[in-house]
Design a protein around this motif. Structure first.
Motif, mmCIF file in Angstrom:
data_model
loop_
_atom_site.group_PDB
_atom_site.id
_atom_site.type_symbol
_atom_site.label_atom_id
_atom_site.label_comp_id
_atom_site.label_asym_id
_atom_site.label_seq_id
_atom_site.Cartn_x
_atom_site.Cartn_y
_atom_site.Cartn_z
ATOM 1 N N HIS A 91 43.989 21.592 27.173
ATOM 2 C CA HIS A 91 44.884 22.414 27.996
ATOM 3 C C HIS A 91 45.252 21.626 29.241
ATOM 4 N N ALA A 92 46.270 22.098 29.933
ATOM 5 C CA ALA A 92 46.666 21.452 31.179
ATOM 6 C C ALA A 92 45.516 21.552 32.175
ATOM 7 N N HIS A 93 45.426 20.603 33.063
ATOM 8 C CA HIS A 93 44.347 20.564 34.061
ATOM 9 C C HIS A 93 44.251 21.906 34.784
ATOM 10 N N SER A 94 43.023 22.380 34.949
ATOM 11 C CA SER A 94 42.791 23.669 35.603
ATOM 12 C C SER A 94 41.597 23.561 36.539
ATOM 13 N N SER A 95 41.531 24.482 37.481
ATOM 14 C CA SER A 95 40.454 24.457 38.475
ATOM 15 C C SER A 95 39.395 25.526 38.256
ATOM 16 N N LEU A 119 39.193 31.002 34.588
ATOM 17 C CA LEU A 119 40.307 31.922 34.356
ATOM 18 C C LEU A 119 41.607 31.138 34.164
ATOM 19 N N GLU A 120 41.796 30.124 34.975
ATOM 20 C CA GLU A 120 42.979 29.274 34.839
ATOM 21 C C GLU A 120 42.934 28.494 33.525
ATOM 22 N N SER A 121 41.746 28.053 33.107
ATOM 23 C CA SER A 121 41.609 27.360 31.817
ATOM 24 C C SER A 121 42.060 28.261 30.676
ATOM 25 N N PRO A 146 42.368 34.370 25.219
ATOM 26 C CA PRO A 146 41.967 35.550 25.970
ATOM 27 C C PRO A 146 40.860 35.237 26.987
ATOM 28 N N ALA A 147 41.075 35.622 28.228
ATOM 29 C CA ALA A 147 40.112 35.338 29.303
ATOM 30 C C ALA A 147 38.757 35.981 29.046
ATOM 31 N N HIS A 202 38.011 19.369 33.151
ATOM 32 C CA HIS A 202 38.979 20.410 33.509
ATOM 33 C C HIS A 202 40.184 20.426 32.578
ATOM 34 N N ASP A 203 40.045 19.801 31.399
ATOM 35 C CA ASP A 203 41.177 19.675 30.487
ATOM 36 C C ASP A 203 40.890 20.103 29.050
#
Length: 152
Positions: free
Chosen positions: A23-27, A30-32, A39-40, A128-129
């Motif tokens: 996935h795109a880089h996330s912090s 929840l963002e991941s 689904p979160a 984070h990816d």
């Protein structure tokens, strides 16, 4: 990095079936979930706690929920761990991308039952990816010492 070495060894040793979900880089967890389009409530978020005496506890809950410290305190006097104290525990992970597999790192775990009721789960891969996706039965085999109890 696609997956933390400790996590990779744990999955290989257990012979688990899993998928790596880029996935795109996330912090945040929840963002991941948002970036991966999953689904979160199925993404496991690890919250690290300590007792200020060198003992650690990993609380694992869905990415879209918040930790309820009053529910955790029933097991002892736990405090949120300062993130700068974690690299010695998770040296093969990027800061803030802790896999929800405490057993692999010899850390006690509490897992919220809202996660265990899901058919499958997504776990941070140590960066984070990427997320690791597996069915819940496989996940529970990887954390046999985890205590399932409400923490959110």
């Amino acid at each position: 990095m696609r997956m933390a070495k400790t996590l990779q060894q744990c999955l290989d040793k257990a012979g688990c079936d899993y998928d790596i979900v880029p996935h795109a880089h996330s912090s945040t967890s929840l963002e991941s979930a948002r970036m991966a389009g999953v689904p979160a409530e199925r993404v496991a978020k690890s919250v690290m706690l300590d007792d200020r005496h060198g003992n650690y506890l990993m609380a694992v809950l869905p990415a879209n929920r918040h930790l309820d410290m009053s529910k955790v305190q029933a097991t002892g006097q736990w405090h949120m761990t300062i993130e700068s104290n974690l690299p010695h525990l998770f040296g093969d992970c990027e800061r803030g991308a802790i896999p929800a597999l405490g057993d692999a790192y010899s850390i006690k775990m509490l897992v919220d039952p809202t996660l265990t009721r899901q058919g499958d789960i997504y776990v941070e891969a140590g960066d984070h990816d990427h997320l690791i996706h597996m069915n819940m039965t496989q996940y529970l085999k990887l954390v046999p010492n985890a205590e399932v109890r409400e923490v959110c």
